[in-house]
Design an enzyme around this catalytic site. Structure first.
Site, PDB file in Angstrom:
ATOM      1  N   GLU A 144     -54.909  50.488 -32.920  1.00  0.00           N
ATOM      2  CA  GLU A 144     -55.679  50.452 -34.160  1.00  0.00           C
ATOM      3  C   GLU A 144     -57.152  50.174 -33.924  1.00  0.00           C
ATOM      4  OE1 GLU A 144     -55.291  47.196 -37.050  1.00  0.00           O
ATOM      5  OE2 GLU A 144     -54.173  46.055 -35.554  1.00  0.00           O
ATOM      6  N   GLU A 157     -51.016  43.512 -45.527  1.00  0.00           N
ATOM      7  CA  GLU A 157     -51.653  42.590 -44.589  1.00  0.00           C
ATOM      8  C   GLU A 157     -52.876  41.981 -45.268  1.00  0.00           C
ATOM      9  OE1 GLU A 157     -52.340  42.740 -39.799  1.00  0.00           O
ATOM     10  OE2 GLU A 157     -53.635  44.024 -40.999  1.00  0.00           O
TER      11      GLU A 157
END
Length: 272
Positions: free
Chosen positions: A154, A255
């Site tokens: 990521e 998240e």
């Protein structure tokens, strides 16, 4: 019309008022059957088997499935942003963790393992760090493949992680391609975190349109503030529609931070 989608809750940022082993039950009580985690032992890449077993049992007892897990990434939350490109002890700790994390993932049916790249280090040439990163990512990809999992990579945002070298989605995709070329396995995928895209000043709509087909996992939080959808300025109805249009059918990880514990953090989900 929005398609059906799976939401999972990140137990490393939500329900943190509870002990780790109580969080799966709290997620289940809030209506979730799938959860994700950062590496739960930031100081220990090789925790005692009893601690691994306790988490495994908590997931099973709650009826929740772990669908994504970070490899060891140093102090997270905290100053670290991964270990695999950091020469010396940290890289060694990452290596030691790979089989532990992959083995735990296999034992609970987790099929996605996220490897954070790590910050740039003063006095070390970026090329040397990138070479070390590729070596360690290939090692992790092979371990993930052995347990039937994908490897996630990521991009983070440069505002909060200025020393992290992958600060746009394109750079993360380039690393994905390098890992696949090195291993020949094709199991490296993008973790598309729309919070980091927006915090970095890019348009998350464009990121979805361009890169959702490369994603093995998606994560969300609103901007600014990293709160739940509706607390900032992102249009999640549009973003979810774009994910549908791009053919992304995987889970969307929640998240974000919430002011209150429990199901109060999830009222926005009624819209979707």
């Amino acid at each position: 019309m929005l398609g059906l989608r799976r939401f999972d809750v990140n137990l490393s940022i939500l329900f943190t008022d509870l002990p780790l082993t109580a969080r799966p039950a709290a997620a289940a009580a809030a209506g979730f059957t799938e959860v994700e985690l950062w590496w739960p032992w930031p100081e220990d890449p090789e925790p005692p088997e009893a601690e691994l077993a306790a988490l495994r049992d908590a997931l099973s007892a709650a009826g929740t499935r772990l669908i994504a897990l970070n490899f060891y990434a140093g102090r997270l939350p905290g100053p670290d942003r991964g270990a695999l490109s950091v020469p010396g002890e940290e890289s060694a700790r990452f290596r030691a963790n790979v089989d532990v994390a992959a083995g735990f993932a296999e034992s609970v049916g987790c099929r996605a393992l996220n490897a954070l790249y790590g910050n740039r280090v003063d006095g070390v040439a970026p090329g040397a760090q990138d070479a070390l990163a590729l070596e360690n990512l290939a090692y992790a990809a092979r371990a993930a493949d052995r347990v039937g999992a994908i490897l996630l990579i990521e991009a983070l945002n440069a505002v909060e992680s200025p020393r992290y070298p992958l600060t746009d989605v394109a750079s993360a995709v380039e690393v994905v391609d390098r890992v696949d070329a090195a291993t020949g396995l094709g199991n490296a995928r993008l973790l598309l975190d729309l919070y980091h895209v927006a915090m970095g000043g890019s348009d998350p709509r464009d990121a979805v349109d361009r890169y959702a087909r490369r994603a093995g996992h998606v994560q969300i939080a609103d901007v600014p503030g990293r709160g739940a959808p509706g607390t900032g300025g992102l249009d999640f109805a549009d973003l979810f529609s774009r994910l549908d249009g791009a053919g992304y059918g995987g889970p969307v990880g929640l998240e974000y931070r919430a002011d209150g514990p429990g199901a109060d953090a999830f009222g926005w989900l009624a819209e979707f």
